[in-house]
Design a protein around this motif. Structure first.
Motif, PDB file in Angstrom:
ATOM      1  N   ASP A 199      40.554  42.053  35.132  1.00 39.94           N
ATOM      2  CA  ASP A 199      40.890  43.313  35.800  1.00 39.94           C
ATOM      3  C   ASP A 199      39.769  44.331  35.722  1.00 39.94           C
ATOM      4  N   CYS A 200      39.009  44.316  34.631  1.00 39.72           N
ATOM      5  CA  CYS A 200      37.965  45.323  34.438  1.00 39.72           C
ATOM      6  C   CYS A 200      36.852  44.753  33.569  1.00 39.72           C
ATOM      7  N   THR A 268      35.113  49.491  42.520  1.00 41.17           N
ATOM      8  CA  THR A 268      36.002  48.356  42.781  1.00 41.17           C
ATOM      9  C   THR A 268      35.280  47.274  43.564  1.00 41.17           C
ATOM     10  N   LYS A 288      40.786  38.943  45.469  1.00 38.74           N
ATOM     11  CA  LYS A 288      41.157  39.657  44.257  1.00 38.74           C
ATOM     12  C   LYS A 288      40.156  40.786  44.036  1.00 38.74           C
ATOM     13  N   THR A 289      40.610  41.854  43.393  1.00 31.64           N
ATOM     14  CA  THR A 289      39.719  42.965  43.088  1.00 31.64           C
ATOM     15  C   THR A 289      39.636  43.172  41.581  1.00 31.64           C
ATOM     16  N   PHE A 290      38.537  43.780  41.141  1.00 25.34           N
ATOM     17  CA  PHE A 290      38.389  44.165  39.744  1.00 25.34           C
ATOM     18  C   PHE A 290      37.534  45.420  39.685  1.00 25.34           C
ATOM     19  N   GLU A 291      37.590  46.089  38.546  1.00 28.64           N
ATOM     20  CA  GLU A 291      36.817  47.308  38.338  1.00 28.64           C
ATOM     21  C   GLU A 291      35.580  47.015  37.503  1.00 28.64           C
ATOM     22  N   CYS A 296      36.483  50.461  30.051  1.00 30.93           N
ATOM     23  CA  CYS A 296      37.670  49.728  30.481  1.00 30.93           C
ATOM     24  C   CYS A 296      38.848  49.924  29.537  1.00 30.93           C
TER      25      CYS A 296
END
Length: 335
Positions: A199-200, A268, A288-291, A296
């Motif tokens: 996710d990050c 992002t 899919k997305t991530f930061e 974090c």
């Protein structure tokens, strides 16, 4: 007074018995890192929509329906903005139902030097600007565009590409094909059952972005998996292509890894995976997305206010019993 006290005592006893009859549910941690399972994937082979492919030129600048040799074929040409057959245009014919929920356009282009705002190739669908091509230097890349379903028509849908609008004369564009996916496309040979990425990720000198995928195979054959990494500015900063042979039936695990660094853009990112069959027809698209962030860490948990011993917060029947008891004692003092 005696009747009132008896009535109140009966009410309290009933509430206590009702609470005791409710089975207790074990309370786990707030976040146990095991989210509930999602819906079951659609059965392999089920028709999801329609996929329409154009890999041979079929239109010209005069819109007469004749090819002018600006895309497709065994050896697609590199078209400059100064060429007589510029802009690049072709039709994608929709012969089945129109979209009920979604539509997407995929275009395969070679050597798109988009980094640092250099090569800018605008893509239009039935006269509507979708965006610009993305890609990597000296490499085939697939650009994905979301299309407003209302823009799709039965019959011919015109795709037009204006080459090098930012710096005319510096770059040419090579287009192999375009594919229009209606309601997710009709791919039934294979699917991307699962794609996972963190996710990050915190900014560092060299940060590995690992992407794990599980491919479900319905028809044995050769497949190609293209995975693109798109930064917050919609620039393709990484592309990897995997070819593999799959057996029937079964699943195939695939993994790719990208690297970001201290100079990479913060924000992002999008990982876009495209699965092709042996005929280069798209079977499925997964994103899919991530930061990418300097921090974090999760946000701090807010303090929980202490519950009042009286007031309006009276938890359960025991609190109610205490409250009734207080009321009875107060009545005794007044009487």
């Amino acid at each position: 007074m005696r009747l009132l006290r008896i009535a109140l005592i009966v009410i309290v006893l009933c509430l206590l018995l009702a609470q005791a009859a409710v089975p207790m549910v074990a309370q786990g941690p707030v976040d146990d890192c095991n989210p509930p399972s999602g819906p079951a994937p659609a059965p392999m082979g089920a028709s999801k929509g329609g996929t329409y492919v154009t890999d041979t030129d079929n239109e010209n600048n005069a819109r007469t329906g004749s090819a002018d040799g600006d895309m497709g074929g065994a050896s697609p040409p590199c078209i400059w903005d100064s060429d007589a057959n510029h802009p690049i245009e072709f039709n994608i014919a929709v012969t089945g139902p129109l979209p009920s929920s979604s539509a997407a356009l995929a275009i395969a282009a070679y050597d798109v030097d988009e980094g640092r705002g250099r090569e800018v190739d605008e893509v239009y669908f039935n006269g509507h600007l979708l965006g610009t091509l993305t890609g990597q230097n000296n490499q085939w890349s697939t650009t994905l565009f979301a299309v407003n379903p209302d823009w799709v028509v039965s019959g011919d849908n015109l795709v037009e590409i204006l080459v090098d609008v930012a710096s005319p004369g510096d770059y040419c564009a090579v287009i192999a094909w375009g594919q229009l996916l209606i309601d997710g496309g009709q791919g039934a040979s294979a699917s991307i059952n699962r794609m996972s990425v963190g996710d990050c990720f915190e900014v560092g000198p060299e940060v590995a972005i690992d992407v794990d995928m599980v491919i479900g195979v319905n028809n044995a054959g050769n497949y190609t998996l293209e995975v693109n990494l798109v930064d917050p500015n919609s620039v393709n900063v990484g592309a990897q292509v995997i070819t593999f042979t799959a057996s029937l039936p079964g699943t195939v695990n695939q993994e790719v890894s990208f690297a970001l660094g201290a100079a990479s853009t913060i924000g992002t990112y999008t990982v876009a995976a495209i699965l092709f069959d042996d005929a280069n027809v798209i079977q499925e698209i997964e994103q899919k997305t991530f930061e990418y962030s300097v921090d974090c860490s999760p946000p701090p948990v807010p303090d929980v206010p202490e519950a009042s011993t009286l007031g309006l917060l009276i938890p359960g029947a025991m609190g109610l019993a205490g409250y009734v008891g207080l009321q009875l004692r107060a009545r005794r003092r007044r009487s």
